[in-house]
Design an enzyme around this catalytic site. Sequence first.
Site, PDB file in Angstrom:
ATOM      1  CE  LYS A  84      79.746  11.830  32.465  1.00 59.95           C
ATOM      2  NZ  LYS A  84      80.454  10.812  33.253  1.00 59.95           N
ATOM      3  CB  VAL A 105      73.256  12.404  37.162  1.00 61.14           C
ATOM      4  CG1 VAL A 105      73.834  13.550  36.371  1.00 61.14           C
ATOM      5  CG2 VAL A 105      72.878  11.234  36.266  1.00 61.14           C
ATOM      6  CB  CYS A 126      70.097   8.465  35.030  1.00 60.31           C
ATOM      7  SG  CYS A 126      71.107   7.836  36.381  1.00 60.31           S
ATOM      8  CD  GLU A 137      78.449   8.234  44.859  1.00 64.50           C
ATOM      9  OE1 GLU A 137      77.767   7.203  44.727  1.00 64.50           O
ATOM     10  OE2 GLU A 137      79.333   8.561  44.062  1.00 64.50           O
TER      11      GLU A 137
END
Lengths: 240, 240
Positions: A58, A71, A31, A84
């Site tokens: 999740k 994430v 990510c 965030e």
Amino acid sequence: MAPSPKCQGKACPAPGPVPNGLIRLYSMRFCPFAQRARLVLTAKGVKHEIININLKDKPDWFLEKNPSGTVPVLETSSGQVIYESPITCEYLEEAYPEKKLLPSDPFERAQQKMLLDHYSKVIPYFYKISMGKKRGEDVSAAEVEFKDKVSQLNEYLAKKKTKYFGGNSITMIDYLIWPWFERAEMMGVKHCLANTPELRKWIECMFEDPVVKATMFSTEDHKVFFNSYMDGNPNYDHGL
Amino acid sequence: MAPSPKCQGKACPAPGPVPNGLIRLYSMRFCPFAQRARLVLTAKGVKHEIININLKDKPDWFLEKNPSGTVPVLETSSGQVIYESPITCEYLEEAYPEKKLLPSDPFERAQQKMLLDHYSKVIPYFYKISMGKKRGEDVSAAEVEFKDKVSQLNEYLAKKKTKYFGGNSITMIDYLIWPWFERAEMMGVKHCLANTPELRKWIECMFEDPVVKATMFSTEDHKVFFNSYMDGNPNYDHGL
């Protein structure tokens, strides 16, 4: 004992509290948003552990920490939770002030935030183009817009006459912008950078940065993950 | 000499440099985003001047300062330009540190930023509902969603057991959230707050705050402006 790097899905038990003297990052290895936090943790030398999350399945205990389910998420040993990506990075900057990544001058700090705000409107194009191509769509309009946006980044560097976005040394804004350029080749947008010489120099410098080297994946590995993601079956544990 | 409070349009000459010892705010008297900066300037007692912009007929010199054409914009006496309302407010906090509006604890600061991020998704509902109503559309679905969002704000205050969003005294986050609630009656969303007692108590407290009092307009004045805006002919100078 360090947590397993394998992704944790719905059936996985909740992790215990965060050990004293550590901060925990909930992440996903591929990510780019989570990579921002990994870059900052690494650059600042913050002792941390990582729990990778299966974002397609999740765990409930993860959604309790961050109801939006994204994430990166940080958790401290006193149970404080921060999410965030720009907020996690600023939190790390303030909570671990020894090695500074943000300038101290208020206007330079504001400049980094304005550039980040601008860049947040560039990020969707990486996906529009790469996903559109993969689906066999015509992405030429998105490419025109993307070229215009990256020209603006190029111009920013050209006007500033510095190697990095915050000056001649690497700072927070470089790490916040970076993860998508690491994936530029994999995402099939590299040809859009043809007329951005300053930006390409920046990319070269970034690839040489030890912090980037410590957190990055190769184009090949990014490609394997991206393809599995686009096929609806993301291989979060690729390479483990 | 202080600039005229009347809005400056395309034909108006560019203002000179910002006098030493002052900061300049480019604003629009009824803009809630610009009001964030006005609240922070007032709360911190920062010496400033205001130039109001005709947002339907923007001067070129204004667009040169902020190409996106939005207010608020700050300009310093050395010609530095800062825009995007949360960035202007954080800049003011850092450049004028005497009276602090943000907590010093990194986690409390992160909490304010996470709440602001959440609230940025609430703001569009004020417009969806008020503009939809004015156009005679069915806004019941938007109202249901808005009620859910304000319930979350109410729950935040209820859990925190404090008068304000950052604690028992007013801080930055209250000023960043405030401007739309000042307009709640004018925007026809007040009935959506029926089941949010803590939030309504907060609104009452905010209306009593001297900084809010110094920067606010009455519901009647907001209504006159909003109606002129919806009719396509915004009366930026209403009341002058």
